[in-house]
Design a protein around this motif. Structure first.
Motif, PDB file in Angstrom:
ATOM      1  N   THR A  77       9.722 -10.656 -41.336  1.00 28.59           N
ATOM      2  CA  THR A  77       9.015 -10.713 -40.058  1.00 28.59           C
ATOM      3  C   THR A  77       8.637 -12.154 -39.741  1.00 28.59           C
ATOM      4  OG1 THR A  77       6.873 -10.287 -41.112  1.00 28.59           O
ATOM      5  CG2 THR A  77       8.065  -8.375 -40.257  1.00 28.59           C
ATOM      6  N   THR A  78       8.703 -12.490 -38.469  1.00 29.32           N
ATOM      7  CA  THR A  78       8.249 -13.781 -37.962  1.00 29.32           C
ATOM      8  C   THR A  78       7.630 -13.507 -36.601  1.00 29.32           C
ATOM      9  OG1 THR A  78      10.307 -14.265 -36.782  1.00 29.32           O
ATOM     10  CG2 THR A  78      10.188 -14.960 -39.091  1.00 29.32           C
ATOM     11  N   LYS A  79       7.178 -14.559 -35.924  1.00 31.68           N
ATOM     12  CA  LYS A  79       6.673 -14.379 -34.569  1.00 31.68           C
ATOM     13  C   LYS A  79       7.755 -13.803 -33.663  1.00 31.68           C
ATOM     14  CE  LYS A  79       4.284 -16.781 -30.802  1.00 31.68           C
ATOM     15  NZ  LYS A  79       3.721 -18.080 -30.329  1.00 31.68           N
ATOM     16  N   GLN A  80       9.003 -14.242 -33.875  1.00 32.40           N
ATOM     17  CA  GLN A  80      10.112 -13.735 -33.073  1.00 32.40           C
ATOM     18  C   GLN A  80      10.528 -12.334 -33.504  1.00 32.40           C
ATOM     19  OE1 GLN A  80      13.676 -16.103 -33.284  1.00 32.40           O
ATOM     20  NE2 GLN A  80      14.768 -14.865 -31.765  1.00 32.40           N
ATOM     21  N   TYR A  81      10.343 -12.025 -34.791  1.00 32.66           N
ATOM     22  CA  TYR A  81      10.756 -10.735 -35.321  1.00 32.66           C
ATOM     23  C   TYR A  81       9.534  -9.998 -35.879  1.00 32.66           C
ATOM     24  CZ  TYR A  81      15.217 -13.294 -35.494  1.00 32.66           C
ATOM     25  OH  TYR A  81      16.307 -14.062 -35.193  1.00 32.66           O
ATOM     26  N   PRO A  82       8.673  -9.473 -35.027  1.00 33.69           N
ATOM     27  CA  PRO A  82       7.497  -8.753 -35.520  1.00 33.69           C
ATOM     28  C   PRO A  82       7.902  -7.410 -36.123  1.00 33.69           C
ATOM     29  CG  PRO A  82       7.673  -8.505 -33.154  1.00 33.69           C
ATOM     30  CD  PRO A  82       8.753  -9.462 -33.552  1.00 33.69           C
TER      31      PRO A  82
END
Length: 278
Positions: A77-82
């Motif tokens: 998960t990242t900000k782009q891939y919540p």
């Protein structure tokens, strides 16, 4: 008639759009019973209260399902891939086991004709039914085939008829998480890319003009159909209007043709269910 279960997944900011969707659903599916399942990661009960009241007024079941963070402890998960991007793909493991199929809808949708023909569609053993938006040319499809290494159209994930029994058998969280970790830099629309790359061959194609009409592309549909898909045709035959893209009809400056129709249903929602107008 049996109750039709609908799945949505959103955060608190999209609750007004969910209310507009429910209003359009009610007006254009008279006599139908719906059960609304909401997958979310922590919308507080007071924020959900207007949706609860609206569903009670419409005699719809409402089932908010809190998805615990621990279930996605191993997910990239990242900000782009919540983590929320995984919810619809993993709905089989998140929803009650007694559900064997469900219809997923993005919240930026109006339902303007009956959904039962879609609900009763034979999935032919596939995981999903979905529509592809080819746009003005087939270039986008060709680019996405090369980008994702597929040989099928690029399906939009905003409307999915889901075979939950098959999903539980065939969709693996580890497989999805590993794919994201290995292809992180290549994913442009992460959940949609995952759907197409891993499961596109298990999708039953739908007619997007009926079941996932891109509201930006009225002229494209009309010209491609030789003039058949005019406004009268859309009002009589299209069931799902999808307000794709960054421009949204509840935001200032929306220029596309169906913006006024969206605001009409927003006004009805405000008038009958107390939602603040956009």
């Amino acid at each position: 008639m049996d109750t039709i279960p609908l799945l949505v997944s959103l955060d608190q900011a999209y609750l007004p759009q969910l209310q507009v969707l429910l209003t359009s659903l009610y007006w254009n599916n008279p006599g139908e019973q719906f059960a609304i399942y909401l997958l979310h990661s922590g919308i507080p009960a007071p924020a959900l209260a207007p949706v609860v009241r609206q569903c009670e007024h419409l005699a719809y079941q409402f089932h908010p399902i809190f998805v615990e963070d621990r279930l996605f402890a191993d997910a990239p998960t990242t900000k782009q891939y919540p983590k929320e991007m995984y919810y619809r793909l993993l709905a089989g493991s998140l929803l009650p086991r007694q559900l064997n199929r469900i219809l997923y809808l993005d919240p930026d949708i109006l339902v303007i004709n009956p959904l039962r023909p879609l609900w009763e569609m034979d999935l032919e053993g596939r995981l999903f039914a979905a529509a592809a938006h080819t746009g003005k040319t087939d270039l986008a499809n060709q680019v996405n085939r090369v980008r994702l290494g597929t040989d099928h159209d690029y399906y939009n994930s905003g409307v999915l008829l889901m075979n939950l029994e098959a999903c539980r058998r065939e969709i693996s969280t580890d497989h999805i998480f590993r794919f994201v970790a290995e292809h992180e830099r290549e994913l442009l629309l992460p959940d949609q890319d995952i759907l197409n790359a891993l499961y596109g061959s298990r999708i039953l194609p739908l007619d997007d003009a009926v079941w996932n009409y891109d509201a930006r592309n009225y002229n494209t549909y009309r010209i491609a159909s030789g003039g058949i898909y005019d406004m009268k045709w859309v009002m009589q035959h299209t069931a799902i209007l999808h307000f794709c893209g960054k421009a949204k009809p509840w935001k200032p400056g929306y220029l596309y043709r169906f913006g006024g129709l969206y605001l009409h249903y927003a006004h009805l929602t405000s008038q009958y269910f107390g939602m603040e107008e956009f």
